[in-house]
Structures are given as structure tokens and as C-alpha cells.
Motif scaffolding. Sequence first.
Motif, PDB file in Angstrom:
ATOM      1  N   VAL A  83       0.847  -1.198   0.000  1.00  4.54           N
ATOM      2  CA  VAL A  83       0.000   0.000   0.000  1.00  4.54           C
ATOM      3  C   VAL A  83       0.884   1.251   0.000  1.00  4.54           C
ATOM      4  N   ALA A  84       1.891   1.272   0.857  1.00  6.82           N
ATOM      5  CA  ALA A  84       2.783   2.438   0.937  1.00  6.82           C
ATOM      6  C   ALA A  84       3.534   2.655  -0.373  1.00  6.82           C
ATOM      7  N   PHE A  85       3.968   1.571  -1.006  1.00  7.52           N
ATOM      8  CA  PHE A  85       4.701   1.687  -2.274  1.00  7.52           C
ATOM      9  C   PHE A  85       3.819   2.305  -3.352  1.00  7.52           C
ATOM     10  N   GLN A 143       3.841   6.345  -5.408  1.00 13.04           N
ATOM     11  CA  GLN A 143       4.086   6.463  -6.844  1.00 13.04           C
ATOM     12  C   GLN A 143       3.578   7.776  -7.424  1.00 13.04           C
ATOM     13  N   PHE A 144       2.439   8.236  -6.964  1.00 13.30           N
ATOM     14  CA  PHE A 144       1.830   9.459  -7.493  1.00 13.30           C
ATOM     15  C   PHE A 144       1.196  10.224  -6.334  1.00 13.30           C
ATOM     16  N   GLU A 145       0.904  11.482  -6.538  1.00 15.15           N
ATOM     17  CA  GLU A 145       0.191  12.267  -5.533  1.00 15.15           C
ATOM     18  C   GLU A 145      -1.309  12.037  -5.727  1.00 15.15           C
ATOM     19  N   TRP A 146      -1.808  10.928  -5.204  1.00 16.53           N
ATOM     20  CA  TRP A 146      -3.206  10.550  -5.373  1.00 16.53           C
ATOM     21  C   TRP A 146      -4.101  11.578  -4.680  1.00 16.53           C
ATOM     22  N   ASP A 147      -5.052  12.135  -5.409  1.00 19.82           N
ATOM     23  CA  ASP A 147      -5.931  13.167  -4.851  1.00 19.82           C
ATOM     24  C   ASP A 147      -6.744  12.670  -3.663  1.00 19.82           C
ATOM     25  N   PHE A 148      -7.205  11.443  -3.690  1.00 14.96           N
ATOM     26  CA  PHE A 148      -8.039  10.946  -2.598  1.00 14.96           C
ATOM     27  C   PHE A 148      -7.297  10.902  -1.268  1.00 14.96           C
ATOM     28  N   ALA A 149      -5.977  10.896  -1.297  1.00 20.69           N
ATOM     29  CA  ALA A 149      -5.172  10.754  -0.084  1.00 20.69           C
ATOM     30  C   ALA A 149      -4.652  12.099   0.433  1.00 20.69           C
ATOM     31  N   ARG A 150      -5.080  13.191  -0.150  1.00 13.74           N
ATOM     32  CA  ARG A 150      -4.566  14.521   0.207  1.00 13.74           C
ATOM     33  C   ARG A 150      -5.116  14.979   1.555  1.00 13.74           C
ATOM     34  N   THR A 155       2.365  11.638  11.684  1.00 15.18           N
ATOM     35  CA  THR A 155       2.453  10.236  12.111  1.00 15.18           C
ATOM     36  C   THR A 155       1.802   9.281  11.121  1.00 15.18           C
ATOM     37  N   ASN A 156       0.766   9.708  10.433  1.00 16.06           N
ATOM     38  CA  ASN A 156       0.106   8.839   9.452  1.00 16.06           C
ATOM     39  C   ASN A 156       0.527   9.192   8.034  1.00 16.06           C
ATOM     40  N   GLY A 157       1.649   9.869   7.885  1.00 16.79           N
ATOM     41  CA  GLY A 157       2.089  10.339   6.581  1.00 16.79           C
ATOM     42  C   GLY A 157       2.867   9.302   5.792  1.00 16.79           C
ATOM     43  N   ILE A 158       2.447   9.073   4.575  1.00 13.07           N
ATOM     44  CA  ILE A 158       3.206   8.254   3.633  1.00 13.07           C
ATOM     45  C   ILE A 158       4.270   9.132   2.993  1.00 13.07           C
ATOM     46  N   GLU A 159       3.866  10.332   2.565  1.00 13.89           N
ATOM     47  CA  GLU A 159       4.805  11.238   1.917  1.00 13.89           C
ATOM     48  C   GLU A 159       4.280  12.669   2.016  1.00 13.89           C
ATOM     49  N   VAL A 160       5.134  13.594   2.455  1.00  8.18           N
ATOM     50  CA  VAL A 160       4.794  15.015   2.454  1.00  8.18           C
ATOM     51  C   VAL A 160       5.084  15.541   1.061  1.00  8.18           C
ATOM     52  N   TRP A 161       4.101  16.242   0.482  1.00  8.46           N
ATOM     53  CA  TRP A 161       4.236  16.758  -0.868  1.00  8.46           C
ATOM     54  C   TRP A 161       4.645  18.220  -0.902  1.00  8.46           C
ATOM     55  N   GLN A 162       4.162  18.996   0.076  1.00  8.56           N
ATOM     56  CA  GLN A 162       4.412  20.425   0.025  1.00  8.56           C
ATOM     57  C   GLN A 162       4.250  21.018   1.412  1.00  8.56           C
ATOM     58  N   LEU A 163       5.016  22.083   1.707  1.00  6.97           N
ATOM     59  CA  LEU A 163       4.838  22.874   2.923  1.00  6.97           C
ATOM     60  C   LEU A 163       4.338  24.250   2.529  1.00  6.97           C
ATOM     61  N   LEU A 164       3.447  24.776   3.351  1.00  4.81           N
ATOM     62  CA  LEU A 164       2.892  26.106   3.128  1.00  4.81           C
ATOM     63  C   LEU A 164       2.981  26.901   4.415  1.00  4.81           C
ATOM     64  N   ALA A 184       1.451  21.255   6.263  1.00  4.99           N
ATOM     65  CA  ALA A 184       1.904  20.229   5.325  1.00  4.99           C
ATOM     66  C   ALA A 184       0.727  19.712   4.512  1.00  4.99           C
ATOM     67  N   ILE A 185       0.965  19.538   3.233  1.00  9.88           N
ATOM     68  CA  ILE A 185       0.035  18.825   2.366  1.00  9.88           C
ATOM     69  C   ILE A 185       0.710  17.480   2.117  1.00  9.88           C
ATOM     70  N   TYR A 186       0.025  16.410   2.470  1.00  4.87           N
ATOM     71  CA  TYR A 186       0.671  15.100   2.453  1.00  4.87           C
ATOM     72  C   TYR A 186      -0.328  13.988   2.196  1.00  4.87           C
ATOM     73  N   ASN A 187       0.204  12.806   1.927  1.00  6.67           N
ATOM     74  CA  ASN A 187      -0.601  11.599   1.759  1.00  6.67           C
ATOM     75  C   ASN A 187      -0.802  11.011   3.147  1.00  6.67           C
ATOM     76  N   ASN A 188      -2.047  10.963   3.601  1.00  8.01           N
ATOM     77  CA  ASN A 188      -2.327  10.511   4.962  1.00  8.01           C
ATOM     78  C   ASN A 188      -2.738   9.042   5.060  1.00  8.01           C
ATOM     79  N   ASN A 189      -2.541   8.261   4.008  1.00  2.49           N
ATOM     80  CA  ASN A 189      -2.804   6.825   4.036  1.00  2.49           C
ATOM     81  C   ASN A 189      -4.215   6.507   4.531  1.00  2.49           C
ATOM     82  N   PRO A 190      -5.244   6.982   3.808  1.00  2.87           N
ATOM     83  CA  PRO A 190      -6.611   6.719   4.261  1.00  2.87           C
ATOM     84  C   PRO A 190      -6.978   5.237   4.178  1.00  2.87           C
TER      85      PRO A 190
END
Length: 189
Positions: free
Chosen positions: A47-49, A53-60, A84-93, A132-138
Motif C-alpha cells: 500500500v505504501a509503495f 508512486q503518485f500524488e493521489w488526490d483521494f489521499a490529500r 504520524t500517518n504520513g506516507i509522503e509530504v508533498w508540500q509545505l505552506l 503540510a500537504i501530504y498523503n495521509n494513508n486513508p
Amino acid sequence: MADETTAIVNQSLQMMGDNAPQVTGVAPTFDTSTAGKAAAQLYAPCVAFVARQFEWDFARKNITLTLTANTPPLGWTYEYQYPTNGIEVWQLLPATLTDPYNPLPSNWAVGNAVVSATLMRVIWTNVVNARAIYNNNPAPGAWDAGFREAVVRLLASEFAIALGGRPETSAVLLQSATGASSMAQSRDG
């Protein structure tokens, strides 16, 4: 109703084509069957892999980061805890944008540091009150259909090696997982 993680694992087992018995437990431990033990080791990394791979919108997800009590390394002003539930941070604001239609990119880096006697991932930046805008592994109920298919195919590829010892099946399923991921991403958005 069966847990969705169990359904994903069982769909992967069927795709592998080995007539393996169905897994009955749920993530993260599943059950004590051979397939359940393999799923306990393979499910979360697959799942993490796919999630990376991509910045999936559903996981934002968008959150305000928490400062650590540490002094950041030279060149950085702030050290924040990685979500803590972050797969990958995409951007900081920054907390507020001066021009929301033309936000300036923020410099930042991911590292590791000892925080409260525990080694953990951290984010170094010069942005005060960073968000942070990140993938939160829903949970699977929130997954995009293409993402789910890519996870099923990658997991089937892993099962083909772990349970069946069939590298040729694994290679075919791995190739189809990559293709499903790419096709789904082109339609995600």
C-alpha cells in the motif's frame, strides 16, 4: 460484511491463481494461515509503495505541523514532527498565503532526529507555523478504484513469490500493477 483489507488480500490471492485458502483476519495481523502470515508482512508495504508512486488526490490531507523541542540543523530555523500517518509530504505552506493564486514554494527537507528520546522522521524548514500537504494513508473505503487495483496487483505479485515461488507469475503481475497505476493516475484528478 468483511473488512476491506481482507477483501483486498483475498482478491490478490485469487489473482495469483494458486487456489490459496481465503484469509479471514483483518490488517495488520490477518490470521495464522500461511497466506495470512504473508499478508501481515506484505500488505502495508505494498500500500505504501503504490501510495508513493503518485500524488493521489483521494489521499490529500492538509494539517498544521507540530514543532519539536530540538534545535534544527544549521541552515534551518524550525524542526517539525513528520505527520504520524504520513506516507509522503508533498508540500509545505505558511499558515497564511499572501497570494493564494500564486503561492511561493517553500524550501524544506525531511530528516531524522531524536525527539523525546525516540528517533523519528522530522521536517526542517524556515517556514513559521508550517502546514503540510501530504498523503495521509486513508482507509481502503476512501481509495480511488485505480489505486485499489494497483495495490491488488502488486500484492498478487508479492504473493506469487512468497506463497507460490513463481517468479514468472510475479513478473507478469508486477508489470500489470505498474500499468494499472499509470493508467489510474492519468485519470486521477
